[in-house]
Design a protein around this motif. Structure first.
Motif: not given
Lengths: 851, 377
Positions: A623, A711-712, A714-715, A755, A757-759, A776, A779
């Motif tokens: 952050y 985590r999402l 989603v596959t 995708r 993954e950023i975090y 981070v 992006k």
């Protein structure tokens, strides 16, 4: 097929099979007649097949094999037959022996019966001849007894008078009670009436005397008990008597100089004195109370006369043995076989019971209160002299109550009370130990050692971090593992009465176990709270977060296990298994099974806390860097630059700052989480805190990809195709020097763009943290650029910056090359295609770019 | 019915785009406006009319002279809308436009007219620069607009002909840190209050006095990028930011959020309460996902739930049905780039659209099972 067996053999085989219970085998494999062990074996066919199908030498070999097999089978069969035969022989022998024995026995039995008959007749003869005389003797004996009694009665007034004169009141009372029923029985005879009158008169006087003696101020409680006993035998009114008894005894107790509230309180004294005093109080006050209550109970509350009597007898001897030296008069109580008891109605009994409880529990309470006061846990239990005085005092009190104070236990529930006190003390001790640990740890972290040392200059002193981690861990481990543990094991092994015996020990151990568990979670909580407090602060404070994560993870991996191993060793004395001499015994092996679940639980707790600290560290740093990037980019002075003076000459300062900061972070993380050996020489390994155990490392690609999707929930269809890309060598070559759109692969990867993954989750290593941060930053850069409108100068600046980043950030991307490549290349693409920056004068720029 | 859950209508704008809004129209079919943001070349406002039965969107293109950063449909006239765009001087400004309704049979038949585009009528330009976002008043006098720039918020009033916008008030956000800029704002549907987010702070202002009504510093550990107001429950707002977390707040008690939802893995760019069933919250993120979450326990439905119970008992003929619960409902992954905008339809409360930077509009419906749960069927 079976039909083809020779006719003689089949029925015989069947019979045998039936006999041995294997007759039911179905002929399923009927087809396989060449199986020599099968039931359908056809020798002739087998032979012809062999003859046809095999060469001579094969046949000879087969012949030899068969001969050997047959010989073996033959031998087996012979052995079997022999064994069965010998069994049969021995069975026959046994049967024969049995038969001869039985024949003998019958004869003997007949003999015996004859003898018995003879004995019976003789017996009855003797009995009848003696019966007359027996009757006479019995009658004479009765007369004799009666005469004796009469004589006693006639002499009674004189005796009583004598007793009265000499003061032997107990004796008088005894005589009186013994003769009372007789006198009552023969009341109609004037002689007896006179005697009775006389006796009553004397006894009245005795009663007066006894009462007097009881209320004498110098009467001991023992005399009071004795006199009360006499009065009860003399049928004194029990209600008033009980009241009087209590009143008198309470006065005695009040006067006692060993009253705990005064005696124990009076002065500052050494532990030795305290223990001595405690013993004295036990002996003088508690046993006094015990005797009083016991006597009262047997006077007024005789529940089950027989059982009670036995109990009293037993416990009084105990008391007397203990108190022989100090109070000999107390021993006299044991001389009476049984204390007399008054006859009370149920109502009166309950009343008496209540009276007892109401009047004596305050004194018992006083005692317990004094004990609780004395065993107050010192503020620094570890610094107190060993063995703890408290243990001895408590032990003293416990044994006094549990062993020598039956009546108090029964009536005033003293046993439960002392049990509770012990329990409270134990948990209090544990609490104070554990709180010490938590407070100490908070002190360590809150001391802000790290912060204080870094506030002035941005560069971190690696030594401070290192020593901080090591010191904290050692301190905590020592505190919990060594000092507290030692104290506890001393408690356990002190032989104190309240922890002797398996059940009591188990209770204490259980308490220790549960409080240890609580203690772990307390530590975690305090760490977490601390972390949440520092979220808003500078990056230096974030380092504390990182260190906390290291602490937690170390605890999860090492210290929890070590501590439990220590506990197992010290507190659970018998080793579960003999240690294997060929193997280094590991800590984990030493943990007793009772504690295994706890170990897992607390390890998980720490692991989770450590991970969350680490993630929050990475997030917060992210952050901060994002803020920095955003601030710099939104500053209009560069994005709207139009003059030539703004022609970019070097990389924007913000990027240099960020790279420098990344370097610092990498350095710090390297110190806190040293890398494996191969990269150790690169970092300042002098300062690195080596971790005893490495975390089970997962492969970074697994982590990066799967967690994102799990985590999402989603596959994406790209999962499979991407995993095949992973092995593509191009991704591992250094730099993102892949030209766009020149090959099919890049098109495909564009189609299935994963995708990034950023975090994500972070692993405790500098490479993982830094590559996460780089992601981070990149992006964020990309996102913010999209919102900007750039002039051509600004665009050039962006070009320079990205090129710089591409080169510089690459080194941080050790781990997730593929992700990084995507991220960087995506950005390049975005910028070069005018995808990201909103270019005000795109045509010009494109022209300039082409040139 | 279940097939329809899986369906979604995808429409490409062919240009980059950042903004999407839902039209307050009279008809049954949902309409969305999306503005493109191509830095050079032609920009369009796409009017998408969503046909629920065929699950397709019919576009109407309106030529827009500049790249569009923000768009807001007028709540009282479906033909009006405001865009925020970069004008010829490179300044960001806002203007009110009027679109003509186009009803032609041809277009019904060929859903993608290649070149035909309608023209917009410019009604008025807001005489201010550096505007980031413009929105209509959702409470009180309707002819008001609010604009926000990096550090101040302005209120404008339109005259009856909608030809002039005059400045009513202007106030600067007072932040200790001057570098923080306003990221998003929302006009409360319950009072004349504007809630805006700057940096990691979320704060509210009374529109008439310009005074702060509440202020929460460090609502998120990182910057806030989106804020929305609950249409049914005063004082309830939702924020989303760089920490990938959605926070629902009661502005009367800001010590901690009522609920935190972490379902994204990068910045949240837009959040939207459903205007009727306010437990449904949409969020869009630069991790390319749109998520639909349910926050029943802190929505207006939490009161209604109890009333339901009473009814149930008196009727006592109901089956035990599945109640809506808090939590994640669905993630929509049809986008491949950062999703900057998401909007609920004003005609069909179960329909919403999302827009990603590569110009892809995706129109979806709330899953039927969730819908039934909410309706208590």
């Amino acid at each position: 097929m079976t039909d083809q067996l020779p006719p003689r053999r089949k029925p015989r085989n069947d019979l045998l099979r039936n006999y041995y219970g294997i007759g039911g085998i179905p002929a399923e494999n009927a087809a396989d007649i060449t199986d020599i062990d099968g039931s359908n074996f056809d020798a002739a066919k087998y032979q012809s097949k062999l003859l046809k199908g095999k060469r001579l030498d094969a046949l000879v070999n087969r012949d030899n094999e068969l001969v050997t097999e047959i010989r073996q089978l033959n031998g087996d069969m012979k052995t079997l037959v022999y064994e069965n035969y010998s069994k049969f022989i021995s069975a026959t022998d046994t049967i024969r022996k049995m038969r001869s024995n039985v024949e003998d026995m019958e004869k003997e039995m007949d003999n015996l019966r004859d003898h018995m008959d003879q004995v019976t007749t003789k017996c009855s003869e003797i009995d009848s001849s003696f019966s007359d005389r027996r009757e006479k003797i019995r009658r004479l004996d009765g007369v004799h007894n009666l005469l004796k009694k009469l004589q006693f009665i006639f002499e009674l007034p004189n005796r009583l008078q004598q007793c009265y004169a000499s003061g032997a009141y107990p004796q008088a009372v005894q005589y009186c009670t013994r003769t009372n029923h007789l006198l009552e029985h023969y009341q109609h005879l004037s002689v007896f009436r006179n005697i009775e009158m006389e006796c009553k008169e004397i006894m009245g006087r005795v009663q007066e005397k006894v009462k007097e003696a009881m209320v004498q101020p110098d009467a001991t409680s023992q005399t009071i008990i004795e006199n009360t006993g006499l009065l009860i035998q003399l049928k004194e009114d029990s209600t008033s008597l009980s009241r009087q008894y209590i009143q008198l005894q309470i006065e005695k107790l009040k006067e006692s100089k060993y009253r705990p509230s005064h005696y124990l309180k009076d002065s500052e004294s050494t532990p030795e004195d305290l223990v001595e005093k405690m013993e004295q109080v036990n002996m003088e006050f508690l046993s006094e109370l015990e005797i009083i209550v016991k006597a009262y109970r047997s006077f007024f509350l005789p529940a089950q006369p027989t059982e009670d009597g036995a109990k009293i007898g037993m416990s009084t001897t105990n008391v007397s043995r203990r108190s022989l030296g100090s109070a000999s008069q107390k021993g006299s109580i044991s001389n009476q076989e049984e204390l007399p008891s008054a006859e009370l109605s149920d109502e009166e009994r309950t009343q008496a019971h209540e009276q007892l409880i109401n009047s004596f529990s305050p004194y018992l309470e006083e005692y317990f209160h004094a004990v609780t006061e004395m065993i107050k846990i010192p503020t620094e239990p570890l610094d107190a002299p060993r063995p703890l005085t408290q243990i001895r005092i408590l032990s003293c009190a416990y044994s006094a109550i549990m062993e020598d104070s039956r009546a108090l236990c029964d009536i005033l529930l003293a046993g439960e009370r002392i049990g509770r006190i012990v329990e409270e003390w134990e948990s209090g001790l544990l609490d104070s130990l554990m709180k010490g640990a938590v407070a100490g740890l908070q002190g360590w972290i809150l001391s802000d050692k790290i912060v204080a040392n870094q506030e002035e200059d941005a560069s971190v002193d690696p030594g401070v971090l290192t020593t901080f981690v090591i010191d904290t861990e050692e301190w905590l481990a020592n505190f919990v593992g060594m000092d507290s543990l030692q104290l506890l094991s001393e408690c356990l092994q002190s032989g104190a009465s309240f922890v002797s015996g398996k059940a009591k020990k188990d209770i204490f151990l259980h308490q220790i176990q549960s409080s240890l568990l609580v203690h772990w979670s307390l530590i975690v909580q305090s760490i977490k709270q601390h972390i949440s407090n520092i979220q808003a602060k500078s990056s230096v404070h974030q380092t504390v977060c990182l260190v906390a994560s290291r602490l937690c993870l170390d605890f999860a991996e090492i210290w929890v296990i070590k501590t439990y191993a220590q506990f197992s060793k010290e507190l659970y004395p018998n080793p579960r298994r003999s240690s294997n001499p060929y193997r280094q015994e590991e800590d984990r092996d030493m943990i007793v099974p009772v504690l295994q679940a706890d170990v897992e639980k607390s390890s998980d707790l720490y692991r989770e806390a450590g991970q969350s600290c680490l993630v929050s560290y990475a997030r917060n740093i992210g952050y901060m860097l994002t803020y920095k990037v955003e601030d710099a980019l939104r500053d209009n002075s560069w994005s709207m630059a139009t003059e030539a003076s703004k022609y970019p000459v070097s990389v924007s300062s913000v990027w240099k700052d960020i790279v420098a900061e990344l370097d610092t972070i990498e350095h710090i993380v390297d110190i806190v989480y040293p890398l494996d050996h191969e990269s150790e020489e690169r970092t300042g390994s002098d300062f690195s805190v080596s971790r005893v155990n490495k975390l089970g490392s997962r492969s970074p690609t697994d982590l990066g990809l799967t967690t994102a999707n799990q985590r999402l929930g989603v596959t994406s269809p790209s999962m499979t195709s991407l995993s095949s890309f992973n092995n593509e060598p191009q991704f591992n070559t250094s730099g993102g020097h892949r030209s766009f759109g020149n090959d099919l692969l890049s098109n495909i990867s564009k189609l299935f763009q994963e995708r990034v993954e950023i975090y994500g989750n972070v692993e405790p290593s500098s490479s993982d943290i830094c590559s996460g941060l780089v992601k981070v930053i990149l992006k964020a850069y990309n996102e913010i650029l999209r919102e900007l409108t750039l002039t051509e100068y600004a665009f050039w600046q962006v070009q320079i910056d990205t090129e710089y980043l591409r080169i510089v950030l690459w080194k941080f991307a050790r781990n997730e090359k593929r992700d990084m490549w995507q991220c960087v290349s995506q950005m390049h693409k975005a910028i070069f295609l005018g995808f990201g920056g909103h270019l005000q004068v795109l045509d010009q720029i494109l022209r300039a770019y082409e040139q | 019915m279940n097939d329809r859950d899986e369906n979604s209508c995808v429409y490409g704008l062919r240009q980059q785009a950042r903004c999407l809004t839902s039209v307050y129209n009279d008809s049954d079919s949902s309409e969305f406006l999306a503005g493109t943001a191509a830095p050079n070349g032609e920009n369009y406002v796409h009017l998408l009319t969503f046909d629920d039965s065929t699950f397709t969107a019919r576009p109407t293109l309106y030529h827009h002279p500049h790249e569009i950063w923000d768009i807001a449909a007028c709540p009282f006239n479906q033909h009006y809308f405001v865009t925020t765009f970069t004008d010829n001087d490179g300044e960001k400004t806002s203007a009110l436009w009027k679109k003509e309704s186009v009803e032609s049979v041809d277009q019904m038949l060929s859903p993608r007219p290649d070149s035909s585009s309608e023209d917009l009528t410019l009604l008025t330009t807001i005489p201010s620069k550096q505007i980031q976002k413009t929105m209509w008043a959702s409470h009180g006098e309707q002819n008001r607009l609010a604009t926000m720039s990096d550090s101040y918020i302005q209120i404008w009033e339109l005259d009856s002909a909608h030809e002039n916008a005059s400045n009513r008030s202007t106030w600067k956000i007072s932040s200790e840190d001057e570098s923080k800029y306003i990221a998003d704002m929302v006009w409360s549907p319950h009072s004349d209050e504007i809630v805006a987010a700057y940096g990691s702070t979320v704060a509210g202002w009374d529109v008439r006095s310009g005074k702060t009504t509440f202020e929460k510093h460090r609502a998120h550990p990182a910057s806030i990028r989106a804020v929305d107001y609950n249409n049914n429950k005063p004082h309830h707002i939702v924020t989303g930011g760089d920490d990938a977390t959605l926070c629902i707040w009661d502005t009367r008690n800001l010590s901690s959020p009522l609920m935190e939802i972490v379902k994204h893995t990068h910045w949240i760019w837009d959040v939207a309460y459903n205007s009727v069933h306010d437990q449904l919250i949409l969020s869009s993120s630069s991790d390319t996902l749109v998520t639909l979450n349910s926050a029943v326990s802190v929505s207006s439905a939490s009161y209604m739930g109890e009333e339901y119970d009473d009814d149930d008992e008196s009727a006592s003929s109901y089956e035990i049905k599945e109640r809506p619960t808090d939590g994640f409902i669905k993630a929509y992954d049809q986008h491949e780039d950062s999703v900057y905008s998401v909007a609920w339809s004003h005609s069909d409360i179960w329909v919403f659209a999302s827009l990603s930077y590569d110009g892809r509009v995706v129109i979806n419906r709330v899953p039927t099972s969730e819908k039934f749960k909410i309706l208590g069927i």
